[in-house]
Each structure stands twice: as C-alpha cells, then as structure tokens.
Design a protein around this motif. Structure first.
Motif, PDB file in Angstrom:
ATOM      1  N   ARG A 464       0.829  -1.204   0.000  1.00  0.00           N
ATOM      2  CA  ARG A 464       0.000   0.000   0.000  1.00  0.00           C
ATOM      3  C   ARG A 464       0.861   1.251   0.000  1.00  0.00           C
ATOM      4  O   ARG A 464       0.518   2.248  -0.623  1.00  0.00           O
ATOM      5  N   ARG A 465       2.005   1.172   0.714  1.00  0.00           N
ATOM      6  CA  ARG A 465       2.863   2.355   0.847  1.00  0.00           C
ATOM      7  C   ARG A 465       3.636   2.638  -0.435  1.00  0.00           C
ATOM      8  O   ARG A 465       3.959   3.788  -0.723  1.00  0.00           O
ATOM      9  N   PHE A 466       3.957   1.582  -1.193  1.00  0.00           N
ATOM     10  CA  PHE A 466       4.738   1.793  -2.411  1.00  0.00           C
ATOM     11  C   PHE A 466       4.294   0.799  -3.471  1.00  0.00           C
ATOM     12  O   PHE A 466       4.152  -0.393  -3.210  1.00  0.00           O
ATOM     13  N   SER A 467       4.099   1.295  -4.669  1.00  0.00           N
ATOM     14  CA  SER A 467       3.644   0.453  -5.767  1.00  0.00           C
ATOM     15  C   SER A 467       4.853  -0.158  -6.478  1.00  0.00           C
ATOM     16  O   SER A 467       5.484   0.480  -7.333  1.00  0.00           O
ATOM     17  N   PHE A 468       5.191  -1.371  -6.097  1.00  0.00           N
ATOM     18  CA  PHE A 468       6.313  -2.058  -6.737  1.00  0.00           C
ATOM     19  C   PHE A 468       5.929  -2.473  -8.162  1.00  0.00           C
ATOM     20  O   PHE A 468       4.751  -2.689  -8.477  1.00  0.00           O
ATOM     21  N   ASP A 469       6.934  -2.610  -8.992  1.00  0.00           N
ATOM     22  CA  ASP A 469       6.691  -3.066 -10.360  1.00  0.00           C
ATOM     23  C   ASP A 469       6.562  -4.582 -10.422  1.00  0.00           C
ATOM     24  O   ASP A 469       5.924  -5.117 -11.330  1.00  0.00           O
ATOM     25  N   LYS A 470       7.197  -5.256  -9.452  1.00  0.00           N
ATOM     26  CA  LYS A 470       7.244  -6.707  -9.523  1.00  0.00           C
ATOM     27  C   LYS A 470       7.348  -7.286  -8.109  1.00  0.00           C
ATOM     28  O   LYS A 470       7.981  -6.702  -7.234  1.00  0.00           O
ATOM     29  N   ILE A 471       6.694  -8.436  -7.909  1.00  0.00           N
ATOM     30  CA  ILE A 471       6.822  -9.202  -6.671  1.00  0.00           C
ATOM     31  C   ILE A 471       7.448 -10.541  -7.029  1.00  0.00           C
ATOM     32  O   ILE A 471       6.960 -11.250  -7.910  1.00  0.00           O
ATOM     33  N   LYS A 472       8.530 -10.893  -6.342  1.00  0.00           N
ATOM     34  CA  LYS A 472       9.195 -12.161  -6.614  1.00  0.00           C
ATOM     35  C   LYS A 472       8.810 -13.162  -5.526  1.00  0.00           C
ATOM     36  O   LYS A 472       8.997 -12.912  -4.335  1.00  0.00           O
ATOM     37  N   ILE A 473       8.275 -14.293  -5.950  1.00  0.00           N
ATOM     38  CA  ILE A 473       7.817 -15.331  -5.020  1.00  0.00           C
ATOM     39  C   ILE A 473       8.972 -16.275  -4.741  1.00  0.00           C
ATOM     40  O   ILE A 473       9.566 -16.853  -5.656  1.00  0.00           O
ATOM     41  N   ASP A 474       9.307 -16.449  -3.469  1.00  0.00           N
ATOM     42  CA  ASP A 474      10.480 -17.230  -3.086  1.00  0.00           C
ATOM     43  C   ASP A 474      10.358 -18.668  -3.557  1.00  0.00           C
ATOM     44  O   ASP A 474       9.270 -19.268  -3.568  1.00  0.00           O
ATOM     45  N   GLN A 475      11.516 -19.239  -3.939  1.00  0.00           N
ATOM     46  CA  GLN A 475      11.543 -20.587  -4.504  1.00  0.00           C
ATOM     47  C   GLN A 475      11.078 -21.653  -3.511  1.00  0.00           C
ATOM     48  O   GLN A 475      10.645 -22.739  -3.922  1.00  0.00           O
ATOM     49  N   SER A 476      11.138 -21.370  -2.202  1.00  0.00           N
ATOM     50  CA  SER A 476      10.696 -22.359  -1.216  1.00  0.00           C
ATOM     51  C   SER A 476       9.222 -22.676  -1.377  1.00  0.00           C
ATOM     52  O   SER A 476       8.787 -23.804  -1.104  1.00  0.00           O
ATOM     53  N   PHE A 477       8.423 -21.717  -1.834  1.00  0.00           N
ATOM     54  CA  PHE A 477       7.001 -21.960  -2.078  1.00  0.00           C
ATOM     55  C   PHE A 477       6.795 -22.661  -3.415  1.00  0.00           C
ATOM     56  O   PHE A 477       5.904 -23.497  -3.576  1.00  0.00           O
ATOM     57  N   VAL A 478       7.629 -22.323  -4.384  1.00  0.00           N
ATOM     58  CA  VAL A 478       7.481 -22.878  -5.735  1.00  0.00           C
ATOM     59  C   VAL A 478       7.868 -24.346  -5.766  1.00  0.00           C
ATOM     60  O   VAL A 478       7.160 -25.191  -6.317  1.00  0.00           O
ATOM     61  N   ARG A 479       8.989 -24.685  -5.153  1.00  0.00           N
ATOM     62  CA  ARG A 479       9.494 -26.056  -5.221  1.00  0.00           C
ATOM     63  C   ARG A 479       8.685 -27.009  -4.360  1.00  0.00           C
ATOM     64  O   ARG A 479       8.700 -28.219  -4.580  1.00  0.00           O
ATOM     65  N   GLY A 480       7.991 -26.499  -3.368  1.00  0.00           N
ATOM     66  CA  GLY A 480       7.252 -27.380  -2.482  1.00  0.00           C
ATOM     67  C   GLY A 480       5.802 -27.543  -2.851  1.00  0.00           C
ATOM     68  O   GLY A 480       5.064 -28.224  -2.149  1.00  0.00           O
ATOM     69  N   THR A 481       5.366 -26.957  -3.973  1.00  0.00           N
ATOM     70  CA  THR A 481       3.933 -26.958  -4.271  1.00  0.00           C
ATOM     71  C   THR A 481       3.379 -28.340  -4.594  1.00  0.00           C
ATOM     72  O   THR A 481       2.200 -28.599  -4.391  1.00  0.00           O
ATOM     73  N   ALA A 482       4.227 -29.270  -5.083  1.00  0.00           N
ATOM     74  CA  ALA A 482       3.701 -30.583  -5.475  1.00  0.00           C
ATOM     75  C   ALA A 482       3.117 -31.329  -4.279  1.00  0.00           C
ATOM     76  O   ALA A 482       2.124 -32.033  -4.408  1.00  0.00           O
ATOM     77  N   HIS A 483       3.737 -31.191  -3.129  1.00  0.00           N
ATOM     78  CA  HIS A 483       3.247 -31.899  -1.946  1.00  0.00           C
ATOM     79  C   HIS A 483       2.978 -30.923  -0.801  1.00  0.00           C
ATOM     80  O   HIS A 483       3.043 -31.305   0.361  1.00  0.00           O
ATOM     81  N   ASP A 484       2.678 -29.703  -1.166  1.00  0.00           N
ATOM     82  CA  ASP A 484       2.485 -28.661  -0.154  1.00  0.00           C
ATOM     83  C   ASP A 484       1.309 -27.771  -0.557  1.00  0.00           C
ATOM     84  O   ASP A 484       1.485 -26.734  -1.192  1.00  0.00           O
ATOM     85  N   PRO A 485       0.091 -28.185  -0.194  1.00  0.00           N
ATOM     86  CA  PRO A 485      -1.082 -27.378  -0.561  1.00  0.00           C
ATOM     87  C   PRO A 485      -1.004 -25.959  -0.018  1.00  0.00           C
ATOM     88  O   PRO A 485      -1.460 -25.018  -0.673  1.00  0.00           O
ATOM     89  N   ALA A 486      -0.423 -25.797   1.171  1.00  0.00           N
ATOM     90  CA  ALA A 486      -0.312 -24.452   1.754  1.00  0.00           C
ATOM     91  C   ALA A 486       0.604 -23.578   0.909  1.00  0.00           C
ATOM     92  O   ALA A 486       0.318 -22.398   0.653  1.00  0.00           O
ATOM     93  N   GLY A 487       1.744 -24.155   0.465  1.00  0.00           N
ATOM     94  CA  GLY A 487       2.660 -23.393  -0.383  1.00  0.00           C
ATOM     95  C   GLY A 487       1.999 -22.996  -1.691  1.00  0.00           C
ATOM     96  O   GLY A 487       2.166 -21.870  -2.170  1.00  0.00           O
ATOM     97  N   GLN A 488       1.251 -23.907  -2.272  1.00  0.00           N
ATOM     98  CA  GLN A 488       0.566 -23.599  -3.524  1.00  0.00           C
ATOM     99  C   GLN A 488      -0.471 -22.498  -3.310  1.00  0.00           C
ATOM    100  O   GLN A 488      -0.638 -21.615  -4.148  1.00  0.00           O
ATOM    101  N   ALA A 489      -1.147 -22.547  -2.160  1.00  0.00           N
ATOM    102  CA  ALA A 489      -2.138 -21.513  -1.859  1.00  0.00           C
ATOM    103  C   ALA A 489      -1.471 -20.153  -1.723  1.00  0.00           C
ATOM    104  O   ALA A 489      -2.031 -19.123  -2.147  1.00  0.00           O
TER     105      ALA A 489
END
Length: 552
Positions: A464-489
């Motif tokens: 809200r304070r600053f309009s970033f151009d891009k948000i980078k999602i950490d790889q820990s959420f990306v790599r764990g999505t196959a067996h991690d419903p919370a990470g995928q969410a």
C-alpha cells in the motif's frame, strides 16, 4: 635620557645593609611570613617549632604533639639533602601535603590541605567508571572488576560472565525517540538489578548491551538459572510515558575457567555466545563453547579474504534469464554474484553475503555489482531488463541514489532497463526513510521489485505504501507446491494480489515441468529457474538469445 635605577642600598644583599635598614627588611619578611595564606613553619634541627603562622596552626588544629613528626621530617630532609614532598594523614582523616625546604639549621615547611583535591579526583574517577544514563558501572569499571576476579586465587565456585542484548531496541529507539529509549533502558537496568545477588557485578557496556558477573554460585546451573530469569523479566511489558512497550532479550554466558586470565578473552567469549544465542532467536541464551572460537577465527579469515577479493578482481557476475509467460520470451536477467577465491575455490554466496553485510563490505561489493551489471547489460541486444539485488545495508547508505545515477550515466543504460530488488526487511523502517529512497529511485525511471515475498515480515502495508513493479515469489514456495497445498495456496494468493495491484509476479526456482505448469495455473506472470537456464556469463547472453528459450 639615562634610565633611572633604584637607590644603591636596595641592590645590596641583606647582610650588606646598614643595621637600621637590615632590621626593617627583617621585620617586613617576618610580617609577610606570618600573614601569608599558606601554612608555614620554620623548624629547628631537633623538630622544635621556631616560628609558625596562623595558617599552619589552623591547618593542624594546634601545634601540640607535632615535635616528633617534625623531627622525623627534618631528619628525612637532612638525609636527602634537598626538598621533599610529604603527605601526612591527620587524626581527623584529612590529608595534608607538606613541602619541606632545608635551611642552614632546620627546615622551612609549607603545607596545604589536599583532602578536597583527593576527593575531587576520587569523584572524577568514579564518574569515569559510571554510566550516566543508568548510574550502573560502565565498561571500564566492569573490566577492572573482572580483572580483579581473574587475578584472585582459586574460587569455591568459578565466576560466570553474562552479556545481555535487547531485541528490537534500535527500531523502538528510532521510532519512539531517544527520550523514551533512555527511559526504557533505565527500567531494564532496574529489572536486571532486581534479579542479582548483592555480590554480583552489573554494568551497562554500551547501547542496549549489559553485562553481569555472577559470583559465588555453582556453575553452570547458577548462570543458566540467572539467564532464564533475566530473559523472562526483560521480556515482560514496560509502561513508558503512557506507552506499552514489549522487547525481548538474549544472553551469552561464559563460565570462567582457571586458564582464562585475560579480560578481553573472557568478554570476547561471552560475546560469541551472545551472537549464537541471537542467531537462535530472541529469548535464547547460549554458553560459550570452544567451537565458537574456532568458527570466529574461520569467519575472521573469510572476512580478510573477502576484503581482498574486490581489489584482486576475484568477483564475477552471471545472469539468470527471466521469461514472460504472456509472450514466452525472455523479459530480462537477474545479476548473480560469484566469488572464485584462489585458496578456497568457489565460495557460495550463502557463506559470504551474510558476512559481507555484517562487516559492511557489502556496500563496496554492491556498488561494484551495480556498475558492472549496468555496463555489461548496456551491450546486450534489444531492451532486456537487468535486475540487481540491493541489500538492506546498501539501501540504508545515504549515497545509494547517487551511485545508481552514476552507474546509469557511466554505462549509458536506459533507467527503465534497470530493476532493483529489495527484501521486505528494508521496509521495516517506520520513519519513512525507506519510502523516500524508493520514490527517489522511481523518479530516476528505475523499476523496483520486492524480493523473496512471503518469507520474512510480509505485510500488505508495504504494497500500500509503495507500488512495486514486480513481486518475486520465493523458490521455497514454488518447489514445495507438489506436496504442499499451503505453499501452492500462498503462490496463488500472491499472484492474485499482484494482478489486482497491477504488479508482475515472478516465480523463482522453477526447475521442473510440473513446477512450471503449477505456477502458470496459479497465475504468475513470469518465471525464473534452471528449467529455463542456469545463470550465464555475460559473454554467453547474445548466443542464448539467438538460440531462443527451450520449448515450454
């Protein structure tokens, strides 16, 4: 006109004067002696008082009983053959300084009360060893008292040194103001004192760091119990100027062994234990272990090599492509730092970047990365962006904006092609300084990305304070999505948030086709990872772009 001179008789020695004039000079000398403000006495060969003035009588409270003492002084003068300075302690506790000058028969003694001078010196010495804010002892006094304990013979129970550091104090001090911070430190000092035994020693070493020397307790049980007690006490809420404040504390402990005879060694050992406790998380305490010292030496050697690496040109950059899922084309590259040390080989950024930030070397390294990335990217075909990480230490440096302007000007890179990546920790500044720097960088035309979103102090308030151009999602959420419903969410939620705010979302660490399909389904706009390409040297960028990205 010849200069005037005094009458001839005034230029003679007293014994050369006429008898009448000689008497007048003697009378004048006697009057001067009797009326001088400083205590004075003429003492005979055997210590008898031949002549005293009122100041001498007043200083000594009379002259009764002085003969033996004066005879001893006279004998000392005769033996030395010159002037002496004596200090005499009177029955009432005062100290008198005596200056003794030998005469033909006996001596001249002048004296003055030096008790006040000694008291003043004692007060000055005490002030030099007292912390003004808390009225506890300071580092100097603590080191002196620790040195005394180390010099003493064997103890029934060994002393234990605890160093205590407060968590979040710096941020609170900056946010609430120094007055509130000082009041908080005084309350902290009182709480620490309330947990100590009468013979324990406490000091405020600096800032929000305190030290306690625990004495007369079985170890390590005693210091462990005290550390737990202090962490609990200091972690309870404080009421300061109507505000409820919560802080935490960590403690490092060293139990003094017989081979520990150096003050700096003991305090350094406690600091190492404190650092380990802080790395474990607030509310922790740790005992010093020999392995900590070995690790410190190893880190010190690494720091020396790290400081040399920049001047010896041991650093290089590689670039990892980022692909737009809308166009299936390379949208830009992220600059990644590599260090090839002649003696260590390839050193992982996970090993040297934290140390560079801790020691401040990251500022110089970060500037080199920025200038090098801009210069190399300026020669790439098309208008691909170049993303450069900026650490919190760099971001806090007052010259960051000027360095960015200089790097752009020297390289000729268009500002809109430069993307600076910052982590959420940078946004913890509650005084608005971070926001000011971000806006200044944005005014140059530079784009801004929020890196590793979701892993630290994530707050929608940042967005809200600053309009970033891009948000980078950490790889820990990306790599764990196959067996991690919370990470995928989480990936899906961040992607949806980015879409709503008009910000791109980059999924980092995409290594498999399954991960790629998932982040596409979750709504990410860009991807980055080994599935696309490993990081490339600058010289391979052109051929990579010519060959095109793998079929996705």
């Amino acid at each position: 006109m010849a200069p005037r001179t005094a009458p001839a008789e005034t230029m003679r020695y007293p014994h050369e004067l006429p008898p009448q004039r000689r008497q007048a000079v003697a009378d004048l000398a006697l009057d001067t002696f009797l009326e001088m403000g400083r205590a004075a006495a003429i003492v005979g060969t055997h210590g008898e008082l031949r002549l005293v003035n009122d100041a001498f009588t007043e200083l000594f409270g009379g002259v009764d009983g002085l003969t033996a003492r004066l005879a001893k002084i006279n004998a000392d003068v005769a033996a030395s053959g010159g002037r002496l300075i004596h200090e005499v302690t009177l029955p009432d506790g005062r100290t008198v300084g005596l200056e003794v000058t030998p005469l033909e028969q006996g001596c001249l003694i002048t004296g003055f009360d030096i008790s006040r001078r000694q008291q003043r010196r004692a007060r000055e010495a005490q002030l030099a060893r007292t912390d003004d804010l808390t009225q506890l002892g300071n580092r100097l006094l603590f080191q002196e008292q620790l040195a005394e304990r180390l010099a003493e013979p064997g103890h029934a129970y060994p002393p234990a040194l605890l160093t205590i550091d407060l968590g979040r104090f710096k941020a609170l001090n900056e946010t609430l103001g120094r007055k509130t911070g000082d009041a908080l430190l005084r309350l902290v000092a009182k709480r620490i004192c309330s947990a100590l035994a009468d013979h324990d020693v406490i000091a405020r070493l600096e800032g929000d760091k305190f030290a306690v020397l625990q004495l007369g307790q079985p170890q390590p049980q005693g210091s462990a119990a005290l550390a737990a007690r202090l962490i609990d006490l200091l972690g309870r809420a404080y009421l300061v100027d109507g505000q409820l404040i919560n802080i935490s504390a960590c403690a490092g402990i060293v139990v003094v062994t017989p081979d520990m005879i150096d003050v700096e060694q003991v305090m350094s050992s406690a600091d190492l234990a404190l650092s380990r406790a802080k790395s474990d998380g607030q509310g922790s305490y740790r005992f010093f272990e020999a392995a900590m010292d070995e690790k410190m030496r190893s880190c010190r050697k690494l720091e020396i090599d790290l400081r040399r690496a920049l001047s010896l040109r041991e650093f290089s950059l590689v670039y990892q492509p980022q692909v737009s899922l809308h166009t299936s084309a390379v949208s830009g590259f992220e600059a990644l730092l590599r260090w090839q040390c002649p003696t260590r080989g390839a050193v992982s950024p996970l090993d040297f970047i934290p140390l560079a930030e801790q020691t401040g070397v990251i500022t110089s390294i970060g500037e080199w990365v920025l200038r090098t990335a801009c210069r190399e990217a300026a020669s790439w075909p098309n208008d691909h962006s170049i993303a450069v990480n900026v650490s919190g230490v760099q971001f806090a440096h007052p010259n960051l904006v000027k360095v960015v302007m200089s790097a752009l000007a020297e390289s000729g890179l268009a500002p809109q092609r430069l993307e600076l990546e910052i982590t959420e920790s940078v946004m913890l500044d509650d005084q608005g300084q971070s926001l000011t720097v971000l806006n200044n960088l944005r005014s140059l035309g530079v784009r801004m990305a929020l890196d590793d979103f979701g892993t630290g102090y994530s707050s929608l308030g940042y967005l809200r304070r600053f309009s970033f151009d891009k948000i980078k999602i950490d790889q820990s959420f990306v790599r764990g999505t196959a067996h991690d419903p919370a990470g995928q969410a989480i990936v899906r939620a961040i992607s949806s948030l980015g879409q709503s705010l008009g910000m791109k979302t980059v999924a980092e660490g995409v290594e498999t086709r399954e991960q790629f399909d998932r982040v596409v389904a979750d709504g990410c706009t860009d991807v980055q990872g080994y599935l696309i390409s490993r990081p490339l040297p600058a010289g391979q960028i052109a051929s990579f772009l010519d060959d095109g990205i793998p079929q996705l």
